[in-house]
Design a protein around this motif. Structure first.
Motif, PDB file in Angstrom:
ATOM      1  N   ALA A 303       9.290 -14.273 -10.246  1.00 22.18           N
ATOM      2  CA  ALA A 303       8.781 -14.492 -11.713  1.00 22.18           C
ATOM      3  C   ALA A 303       7.538 -13.914 -11.852  1.00 22.18           C
ATOM      4  O   ALA A 303       6.830 -13.277 -12.883  1.00 22.18           O
ATOM      5  CB  ALA A 303       9.253 -15.222 -12.456  1.00 22.18           C
ATOM      6  N   ALA A 304       6.581 -14.356 -10.724  1.00 20.25           N
ATOM      7  CA  ALA A 304       5.148 -14.269 -10.719  1.00 20.25           C
ATOM      8  C   ALA A 304       4.753 -12.900  -9.915  1.00 20.25           C
ATOM      9  O   ALA A 304       3.578 -12.764 -10.213  1.00 20.25           O
ATOM     10  CB  ALA A 304       4.370 -15.447 -10.330  1.00 20.25           C
ATOM     11  N   ASP A 305       5.714 -12.268  -9.335  1.00 22.95           N
ATOM     12  CA  ASP A 305       5.112 -11.306  -8.390  1.00 22.95           C
ATOM     13  C   ASP A 305       4.854 -10.028  -9.370  1.00 22.95           C
ATOM     14  O   ASP A 305       5.622  -9.432 -10.147  1.00 22.95           O
ATOM     15  CB  ASP A 305       6.357 -10.818  -7.390  1.00 22.95           C
ATOM     16  CG  ASP A 305       5.987  -9.870  -6.455  1.00 22.95           C
ATOM     17  OD1 ASP A 305       4.922  -9.323  -6.581  1.00 22.95           O
ATOM     18  OD2 ASP A 305       6.661  -9.776  -5.396  1.00 22.95           O
ATOM     19  N   PRO A 306       3.615  -9.604  -9.315  1.00 21.59           N
ATOM     20  CA  PRO A 306       3.090  -8.490 -10.129  1.00 21.59           C
ATOM     21  C   PRO A 306       3.733  -7.060  -9.744  1.00 21.59           C
ATOM     22  O   PRO A 306       3.548  -6.090 -10.227  1.00 21.59           O
ATOM     23  CB  PRO A 306       1.691  -8.107  -9.837  1.00 21.59           C
ATOM     24  CG  PRO A 306       1.387  -9.040  -8.616  1.00 21.59           C
ATOM     25  CD  PRO A 306       2.277 -10.138  -8.570  1.00 21.59           C
ATOM     26  N   ARG A 307       4.293  -7.152  -8.547  1.00 20.44           N
ATOM     27  CA  ARG A 307       4.822  -5.716  -8.147  1.00 20.44           C
ATOM     28  C   ARG A 307       6.173  -5.322  -8.592  1.00 20.44           C
ATOM     29  O   ARG A 307       6.847  -4.228  -8.430  1.00 20.44           O
ATOM     30  CB  ARG A 307       5.006  -5.751  -6.382  1.00 20.44           C
ATOM     31  CG  ARG A 307       3.734  -5.881  -5.719  1.00 20.44           C
ATOM     32  CD  ARG A 307       4.245  -6.308  -4.247  1.00 20.44           C
ATOM     33  NE  ARG A 307       4.715  -7.574  -4.026  1.00 20.44           N
ATOM     34  CZ  ARG A 307       4.996  -8.201  -2.996  1.00 20.44           C
ATOM     35  NH1 ARG A 307       4.744  -7.796  -1.689  1.00 20.44           N
ATOM     36  NH2 ARG A 307       5.576  -9.434  -2.861  1.00 20.44           N
ATOM     37  N   VAL A 308       6.753  -6.213  -9.279  1.00 17.88           N
ATOM     38  CA  VAL A 308       8.146  -6.271  -9.651  1.00 17.88           C
ATOM     39  C   VAL A 308       8.369  -6.688 -11.250  1.00 17.88           C
ATOM     40  O   VAL A 308       7.453  -7.387 -11.563  1.00 17.88           O
ATOM     41  CB  VAL A 308       9.300  -6.934  -8.898  1.00 17.88           C
ATOM     42  CG1 VAL A 308       9.312  -6.302  -7.514  1.00 17.88           C
ATOM     43  CG2 VAL A 308       9.155  -8.457  -9.019  1.00 17.88           C
ATOM     44  N   ILE A 309       9.177  -5.978 -12.007  1.00 20.76           N
ATOM     45  CA  ILE A 309       9.740  -6.604 -13.230  1.00 20.76           C
ATOM     46  C   ILE A 309      11.129  -7.179 -12.843  1.00 20.76           C
ATOM     47  O   ILE A 309      11.979  -6.640 -12.267  1.00 20.76           O
ATOM     48  CB  ILE A 309       9.768  -5.299 -14.255  1.00 20.76           C
ATOM     49  CG1 ILE A 309       8.544  -4.996 -14.571  1.00 20.76           C
ATOM     50  CG2 ILE A 309      10.430  -6.025 -15.499  1.00 20.76           C
ATOM     51  CD1 ILE A 309       8.756  -3.789 -15.703  1.00 20.76           C
ATOM     52  N   LYS A 324      10.634  -2.218  -8.547  1.00 23.64           N
ATOM     53  CA  LYS A 324       9.465  -2.236  -8.293  1.00 23.64           C
ATOM     54  C   LYS A 324       8.634  -1.347  -9.314  1.00 23.64           C
ATOM     55  O   LYS A 324       9.011  -0.046  -9.296  1.00 23.64           O
ATOM     56  CB  LYS A 324       9.487  -1.630  -6.564  1.00 23.64           C
ATOM     57  CG  LYS A 324       8.144  -1.703  -5.977  1.00 23.64           C
ATOM     58  CD  LYS A 324       8.146  -1.253  -4.566  1.00 23.64           C
ATOM     59  CE  LYS A 324       6.924  -1.024  -3.830  1.00 23.64           C
ATOM     60  NZ  LYS A 324       7.164  -0.502  -2.423  1.00 23.64           N
ATOM     61  N   THR A 325       7.514  -1.886  -9.318  1.00 26.39           N
ATOM     62  CA  THR A 325       6.540  -0.931 -10.261  1.00 26.39           C
ATOM     63  C   THR A 325       5.243  -0.584  -9.686  1.00 26.39           C
ATOM     64  O   THR A 325       4.553   0.604 -10.179  1.00 26.39           O
ATOM     65  CB  THR A 325       6.267  -1.899 -11.552  1.00 26.39           C
ATOM     66  OG1 THR A 325       5.738  -3.041 -11.192  1.00 26.39           O
ATOM     67  CG2 THR A 325       7.449  -2.033 -12.469  1.00 26.39           C
ATOM     68  N   VAL A 326       4.817  -1.268  -8.531  1.00 25.10           N
ATOM     69  CA  VAL A 326       3.536  -1.072  -7.832  1.00 25.10           C
ATOM     70  C   VAL A 326       3.607  -1.431  -6.591  1.00 25.10           C
ATOM     71  O   VAL A 326       4.137  -2.276  -5.976  1.00 25.10           O
ATOM     72  CB  VAL A 326       2.413  -1.759  -8.769  1.00 25.10           C
ATOM     73  CG1 VAL A 326       2.313  -3.201  -8.559  1.00 25.10           C
ATOM     74  CG2 VAL A 326       1.241  -1.213  -8.092  1.00 25.10           C
ATOM     75  N   SER A 327       2.744  -0.916  -5.659  1.00 24.63           N
ATOM     76  CA  SER A 327       2.866  -1.228  -4.232  1.00 24.63           C
ATOM     77  C   SER A 327       1.497  -1.884  -4.011  1.00 24.63           C
ATOM     78  O   SER A 327       0.445  -1.226  -4.183  1.00 24.63           O
ATOM     79  CB  SER A 327       2.607   0.097  -3.260  1.00 24.63           C
ATOM     80  OG  SER A 327       4.113   0.768  -3.353  1.00 24.63           O
ATOM     81  N   LEU A 328       1.654  -3.077  -3.513  1.00 29.18           N
ATOM     82  CA  LEU A 328       0.270  -3.655  -3.092  1.00 29.18           C
ATOM     83  C   LEU A 328       0.703  -4.615  -1.764  1.00 29.18           C
ATOM     84  O   LEU A 328       1.669  -4.989  -1.419  1.00 29.18           O
ATOM     85  CB  LEU A 328       0.206  -4.972  -4.106  1.00 29.18           C
ATOM     86  CG  LEU A 328      -0.125  -4.674  -5.570  1.00 29.18           C
ATOM     87  CD1 LEU A 328      -0.226  -6.011  -6.665  1.00 29.18           C
ATOM     88  CD2 LEU A 328      -1.548  -4.073  -5.613  1.00 29.18           C
TER      89      LEU A 328
END
Length: 406
Positions: A303-309, A324-328
């Motif tokens: 839930a807190a992972d900024p890479r995914v919705i 997946k919305t961004v690669s980090l």
């Protein structure tokens, strides 16, 4: 089958709920003895039923409590909620059991979810016949503790819908078991799609291959008899980063979900989807035995992972869908998230800003490359070909009018 799978899983997973199910079984058994008395054979001795047969009969009786379906025992229509309401007073009146706890509330919620799932199935597209045959085969041929490991029917519909919506061509199925999820996704995928399956146990992998043949999807399948982590690491070593469209995760070792997620974040492309199985009931704090505490933490981390919705679909065991919305970079992200738990958001914001600058630089290089091309270097398209000449006029047959050609 779905209802019993969930009931048995909850009974095995939770001590309190296991006692609950034992008491429920005792009430049903007492009712059965009252109705039929002893079962006697032709010569007067008691017929001994095998444990497998007793489990099958119990499954048939319990599974009949579904909306709109007559009960196998009473021939009346009931649902699981009304069964729970009817049995609860007798169960609570038993003197040797502890008072009701949160486990009772959890089971009540489970029963409501079962009836919701059954209703949802009546509103879904029909299940392919081979998948129905596979579910029936599980109950007929395997012991019940193994049969209930198969994927519930309604969750197979969710997977096939996502595959079709994504037009997924490279799919991972981690924890294939006998192949229900893999076949459901293969049916929904294009002819040139590839479903890479992972099943560490040889017997289920062999059964899955047989069902791939029966379903006619063997040409799309690739089976690996190994654990998920080594397979994912090998795919990354072969240059597969960012190439996977969709993943379904149902590995038996639930405590390995976090490390699996980190590997998948490297393999899945931007816009790809990862579906984690069996994530709902671990959220209840009453379950303190492994792997539920680890699963609760995994849910919080996702839930807190900024890479995914991420969203959790409360259907039977629960499905967590991650887009997946961004690669980090994983290690830098772990440090930033740890600082975030200490109320320090700056490391995470710095990481996102750095990623934003990289993307802006890539876009600028693309624009510069387009601007460097001279104007007269534009490719001129050839003129379209002339239209074909019209066909010659047809000669009329005047003989039908009485005229003879000269």
């Amino acid at each position: 089958m779905i209802s019993v799978r969930l009931l048995i899983t909850m009974a095995m997973a939770m001590p309190c709920t296991h006692a609950y199910m034992q008491r429920a079984g005792a009430v049903l058994a007492r009712a059965e003895r009252t109705r039929t008395g002893r079962v006697l054979a032709q010569f007067g001795f008691k017929v001994q039923k095998s444990e497998r047969l007793l489990i099958r009969e119990a499954w048939e009786k319990a599974d009949a409590y579904r909306p709109g379906k007559a009960n196998w025992f009473t021939k009346q229509q009931k649902d699981l909620s009304s069964l729970h309401k009817k049995l609860l007073p007798e169960i609570e009146a038993l003197p040797s059991e502890p008072p009701p706890s949160n486990a009772t509330s959890l089971l009540g919620s489970l029963l409501k979810v079962l009836t919701t799932g059954d209703l949802a199935l009546t509103l879904c597209s029909p299940e392919p016949p081979v998948l129905t045959q596979l579910r029936d085969w599980l109950v007929e041929k395997l012991p019940m503790p193994e049969a209930v490991l198969g994927l519930p029917e309604e969750q197979g519909r969710v997977l096939s819908t996502i595959v079709r919506a994504l037009d997924a061509r490279k799919i991972l199925d981690l924890g294939t078991f006998t192949g229900y999820s893999a076949i459901a996704m293969a049916y929904a995928a294009a002819d040139d799609a590839r479903v890479i399956c992972c099943e560490p146990q040889s017997a289920p992998a062999r059964w899955a291959r047989d069902w791939f043949l029966k379903a006619g999807v063997s040409g799309k399948m690739e089976m690996h008899e190994q654990e998920a982590a080594p397979l994912l690491e090998r795919l990354l070593a072969e240059g597969g980063a960012g190439s996977v469209d969709m993943v379904f995760v149902d590995i038996g070792k639930r405590e390995k979900y976090p490390e699996t997620h980190e590997l998948l974040m490297q393999l899945v492309r931007i816009g790809g989807v990862v579906v984690y199985y069996d994530t709902l009931w671990s959220s209840d704090e009453v379950q303190q035995h492994d792997p539920y505490p680890a699963m609760r933490q995994f849910n919080k981390d996702i839930a807190a992972d900024p890479r995914v919705i991420a969203t959790l679909v409360p259907l039977s065991y629960g499905l967590t869908l991650c887009v997946k919305t961004v690669s980090l970079e994983g290690k830098a992200l772990a440090k930033a998230l740890k600082a975030r738990t200490e109320n320090d958001d700056e490391p995470l914001l710095d990481l996102l800003r750095a990623r934003q600058e990289v993307l802006y630089a890539e876009l600028a290089s693309l624009n510069d490359g387009a601007n460097d091309q001279p104007a007269d270097a534009a490719v001129e398209l050839p003129p379209p070909p002339p239209p074909p000449p019209p066909p010659p006029p047809k000669k009329r047959d005047m003989s039908l009018l009485g005229f003879q050609p000269k």
